[in-house]
Design an enzyme around this catalytic site. Structure first.
Site, PDB file in Angstrom:
ATOM      1  N   HIS A  96       0.799  -1.227   0.000  1.00  0.00           N
ATOM      2  CA  HIS A  96       0.000   0.000   0.000  1.00  0.00           C
ATOM      3  C   HIS A  96       0.835   1.284   0.000  1.00  0.00           C
ATOM      4  O   HIS A  96       0.584   2.220   0.757  1.00  0.00           O
ATOM      5  CB  HIS A  96      -0.972   0.007   1.179  1.00  0.00           C
ATOM      6  CG  HIS A  96      -2.039  -1.052   1.113  1.00  0.00           C
ATOM      7  ND1 HIS A  96      -2.565  -1.502  -0.074  1.00  0.00           N
ATOM      8  CD2 HIS A  96      -2.691  -1.746   2.097  1.00  0.00           C
ATOM      9  CE1 HIS A  96      -3.489  -2.433   0.180  1.00  0.00           C
ATOM     10  NE2 HIS A  96      -3.582  -2.601   1.471  1.00  0.00           N
ATOM     11  N   HIS A 167      -9.714   2.037   0.565  1.00  0.00           N
ATOM     12  CA  HIS A 167      -9.682   0.887   1.468  1.00  0.00           C
ATOM     13  C   HIS A 167     -10.833   0.896   2.478  1.00  0.00           C
ATOM     14  O   HIS A 167     -10.626   0.631   3.666  1.00  0.00           O
ATOM     15  CB  HIS A 167      -8.329   0.820   2.179  1.00  0.00           C
ATOM     16  CG  HIS A 167      -7.873  -0.571   2.474  1.00  0.00           C
ATOM     17  ND1 HIS A 167      -8.560  -1.411   3.321  1.00  0.00           N
ATOM     18  CD2 HIS A 167      -6.816  -1.287   2.018  1.00  0.00           C
ATOM     19  CE1 HIS A 167      -7.926  -2.568   3.392  1.00  0.00           C
ATOM     20  NE2 HIS A 167      -6.865  -2.519   2.601  1.00  0.00           N
ATOM     21  N   GLU A 303     -11.545  -3.741  -3.182  1.00  0.00           N
ATOM     22  CA  GLU A 303     -10.656  -2.665  -3.629  1.00  0.00           C
ATOM     23  C   GLU A 303     -10.387  -2.775  -5.130  1.00  0.00           C
ATOM     24  O   GLU A 303      -9.595  -3.611  -5.553  1.00  0.00           O
ATOM     25  CB  GLU A 303      -9.324  -2.748  -2.877  1.00  0.00           C
ATOM     26  CG  GLU A 303      -9.473  -2.774  -1.371  1.00  0.00           C
ATOM     27  CD  GLU A 303      -8.305  -3.510  -0.710  1.00  0.00           C
ATOM     28  OE1 GLU A 303      -7.151  -3.086  -0.882  1.00  0.00           O
ATOM     29  OE2 GLU A 303      -8.540  -4.516  -0.028  1.00  0.00           O
TER      30      GLU A 303
HETATM   31  C1  BGC Z   1      -4.452  -6.492   1.629  1.00  0.00           C
HETATM   32  C2  BGC Z   1      -4.206  -7.343   2.855  1.00  0.00           C
HETATM   33  C3  BGC Z   1      -3.732  -6.473   3.981  1.00  0.00           C
HETATM   34  C4  BGC Z   1      -4.742  -5.386   4.200  1.00  0.00           C
HETATM   35  C5  BGC Z   1      -4.243  -4.419   5.220  1.00  0.00           C
HETATM   36  C6  BGC Z   1      -5.470  -5.477   1.966  1.00  0.00           C
HETATM   37  O1  BGC Z   1      -5.691  -4.656   0.870  1.00  0.00           O
HETATM   38  O2  BGC Z   1      -4.880  -7.271   0.547  1.00  0.00           O
HETATM   39  O3  BGC Z   1      -3.244  -8.341   2.593  1.00  0.00           O
HETATM   40  O4  BGC Z   1      -3.550  -7.220   5.149  1.00  0.00           O
HETATM   41  O5  BGC Z   1      -5.000  -4.676   3.024  1.00  0.00           O
HETATM   42  O6  BGC Z   1      -5.199  -4.128   6.109  1.00  0.00           O
END
Ligand code: BGC
Length: 341
Positions: A96, A167, A303
């Site tokens: 991210h 998210h 997402e």
């Molecule tokens: C990911 C997960 C990750 C989470 C974080 C998601 O977008 O796919 O692997 O743990 O974000 O909170």
């Protein structure tokens, strides 16, 4: 979230009665209050009680994600023959956007009316290891119905992989202290998903969902096949990218549809992006909630994005934004105070 002198909170509300709140930290979507036919309201987004809780949680609750959503393997990629080393924040990989991703930044207010909020962020050259400077605008807009549009607009001064997403974690049954999304019914318009390795990096295979617990082509309860597949056992549940049907790409057909366990609220999600990460909140246990702490599977995230690790897969849709181009994508979340299936 309770007001804080350190954060600006903006409220949008339309005549259909949909009310959302967003803050400048992380351009985070704090609240989504859906009006029900009986006159009551339902909070359908997971969230925290205070700015301090948002800052200490690592689940990316409600945040805007950039420059690159999900993982880039080994925190590096080669672009136009040049190798780029990124800031890693999950072992040797980047997740991210790195340790100080867009979710950790305070966004600049551009404009705010009752129906629209626009914020911007300048990510400096070299930020988290990414090349060039990137300027991003996020625009939250309410439609006439129970719709929220999250629009992204970005430019760069050097070629750079760009994968902006949102998210939000949803629980359409409401944000109760014992919230659990496993009774939701979900449909995802995808014939294939991307298996991952033990570090959650796609192996490169595109696998058919047919005959697996990943098959959501017809509506299915989230809990029905949870943990059934070896791929899910690796990630404690669903945490995989789906390869969306080409028919979704014109924005006219939902990439995903979700219905509350009690059937009183549904969500249709539209996107032109090629992939959709479905994450069933596998690591939500202990994350600060509005009251107390969340449990595993308290909510789920859908997402829209380019596939994880696309910078290392030139054979997948091109996620590179170049100077002179604009990245423009809008995610459309359409809520319904009724069943969708
Ligand atoms: C990911 C997960 C990750 C989470 C974080 C998601 O977008 O796919 O692997 O743990 O974000 O909170």
């Amino acid at each position: 979230m309770t007001p804080s002198p350190d954060a600006r909170i903006f409220t949008l509300e339309n005549t259909a009665g949909l009310r959302i709140q967003v803050m400048d930290h992380g351009a985070t979507w704090l609240s989504c209050s859906v009006p029900l036919p009986d006159g009551s309201r339902r909070e359908v987004l997971l969230g925290c009680a205070s700015l301090a809780d948002y800052q200490r949680q690592t689940a990316y609750l409600g945040a805007t994600i950039g420059r690159y959503a999900n993982r880039i393997g080994n925190a590096r990629f080669v672009l136009d023959g040049q190798r780029h080393e990124l800031a890693a924040n999950e072992g040797r990989n980047q997740l991210h956007g790195g340790p100080v991703g867009f979710d950790r930044r305070v966004w600049h207010l551009e404009s705010h009316t009752g129906l629209e909020l626009v914020m911007s962020l300048v990510s400096e050259e070299g930020d988290q290891g990414f090349p060039g400077q990137m300027t991003t605008t996020v625009r939250y807009t309410l439609g006439d119905d129970l719709s929220v549009h999250v629009g992204f607009d970005a430019t760069v001064t050097a070629p750079c992989p760009v994968n902006l997403t949102h998210h939000a974690y949803f629980n359409l049954d409401g944000d109760a202290p014992d919230a659990d999304c496993r009774a939701h019914r979900l449909r995802i318009a995808a014939q294939e998903f991307l298996p991952v390795d033990a570090e959650y990096i796609p192996t490169g295979e595109r696998r058919a969902v047919a005959g697996t617990g990943f098959d959501f082509r017809q509506p299915r309860q989230v809990g029905e096949a949870l943990m059934r597949d070896e791929q899910q056992q690796l990630t404690r549940g669903y945490d995989h990218s789906y390869w969306l049907d080409a028919a979704c790409a014109d924005g006219s057909r939902p990439a995903a549809e979700l219905e509350a366990g009690d059937g009183r609220v549904s969500l249709q999600l539209y996107t032109r992006l090629p992939g959709l990460q479905f994450y069933s909140g596998n690591f939500l246990a202990g994350v600060p909630a509005r009251e107390g702490e969340y449990r595993q599977h308290a909510g789920l995230a859908l997402e829209p994005q380019f596939s994880p690790d696309s910078p290392n897969h030139p054979e997948w849709p091109d996620c590179v934004l170049r100077p002179g181009q604009r990245y423009q994508q809008t995610l459309h979340y359409r809520f319904l105070a009724s069943r969708v299936f």
